[in-house]
Design a protein around this motif. Structure first.
Motif, PDB file in Angstrom:
ATOM      1  N   HIS A 184       4.664   3.056  -9.018  1.00  0.00           N
ATOM      2  CA  HIS A 184       3.294   3.563  -7.989  1.00  0.00           C
ATOM      3  C   HIS A 184       3.760   2.967  -6.555  1.00  0.00           C
ATOM      4  O   HIS A 184       3.818   3.264  -5.671  1.00  0.00           O
ATOM      5  N   ARG A 188       4.540   4.281  -2.839  1.00  0.00           N
ATOM      6  CA  ARG A 188       3.422   4.378  -2.221  1.00  0.00           C
ATOM      7  C   ARG A 188       4.881   3.186  -0.492  1.00  0.00           C
ATOM      8  O   ARG A 188       4.582   3.666   0.314  1.00  0.00           O
ATOM      9  N   ARG A 193       3.536   9.993  -2.430  1.00  0.00           N
ATOM     10  CA  ARG A 193       2.688   9.699  -2.960  1.00  0.00           C
ATOM     11  C   ARG A 193       2.576   9.828  -5.079  1.00  0.00           C
ATOM     12  O   ARG A 193       3.400  10.789  -5.482  1.00  0.00           O
ATOM     13  N   GLY A 201      -5.987   8.523  -2.531  1.00  0.00           N
ATOM     14  CA  GLY A 201      -4.923   7.930  -2.419  1.00  0.00           C
ATOM     15  C   GLY A 201      -5.575   6.228  -3.281  1.00  0.00           C
ATOM     16  O   GLY A 201      -4.832   5.487  -2.513  1.00  0.00           O
TER      17      GLY A 201
END
Length: 204
Positions: A184, A188, A193, A201
């Motif tokens: 993740h 990011r 995403r 978000g």
């Protein structure tokens, strides 16, 4: 993805006119009784944000075995408890080693061929002999000792994160929480995403 991303390919060989790799692939595999994971050395790096990992923690150990068959590495040394590149193999000047696992370039056969092993060291020695003078001296000095590492570096406006293992997507499919969070963070960071966040978000 907001910068330069390199894919690992085969070993460097100047006769084949291949560029040196920033992290060399196929540099090692896990020893028979290894932890199966990476020891964390730089837990405050952005890639590990929100993982709650600490210095010395094991990332991706059993039952997921993140540090397994094929591992990436650069030549390195330790200073005051932290690993650093030696840069003798052309590693980028900005490279940081975030986590590391001892590895072997080839597995020792202690059973006279009676027990199957993966990547016998004899194959590695034969490969090195074929390269001869084209192989850097530090490879011979290291014998079968190697490593796998999770690392990151910047170059100009670009940035690279290297998970250091072929098992990353496999372990991710298990839902391993640390690997999920690092994935993740990387997505990011590079402007994408991930499915670990809600429509607003925010990471779940």
């Amino acid at each position: 993805m907001g910068g330069e991303v390199r894919r690992p390919a085969g070993r460097h060989h100047h006769r084949a006119q291949r560029p040196r790799r920033d992290l060399q692939p196929l540099r090692g595999r896990h020893p028979p009784r290894s932890s199966g994971g990476f020891t964390v050395y730089r837990p405050h790096h952005w890639a590990l944000e929100g993982t709650d990992l600490y210095y010395g923690d094991l990332l991706g150990g059993p039952p997921s075995f993140l540090a397994a068959f094929e591992l990436d590495s650069v030549e390195y040394t330790f200073r005051r408890g932290l690993p650093y590149p030696t840069f003798e193999d052309g590693a980028p000047e900005t490279l940081e080693i975030l986590a590391l696992a001892p590895a072997v370039r080839g597995e020792e056969d202690r059973f006279g061929g009676r027990v199957p092993i993966g990547g016998p060291e004899e194959e590695v020695y034969n490969y090195n002999a074929d390269l001869g003078d084209d192989l850097p001296g530090y490879v011979h000095e290291g014998e079968m000792r190697g490593a796998g590492m999770i690392a990151a570096f910047t170059r100009g406006d670009g940035e690279v994160f290297n998970g250091g293992t072929t098992e990353w997507s496999h372990v991710l499919s298990f839902g391993e929480p640390f690997v999920e969070r690092i994935t993740h963070n990387v997505l990011r960071r590079f402007g994408l995403r991930s499915h670990f966040e809600n429509p607003e978000g925010v990471a779940s």
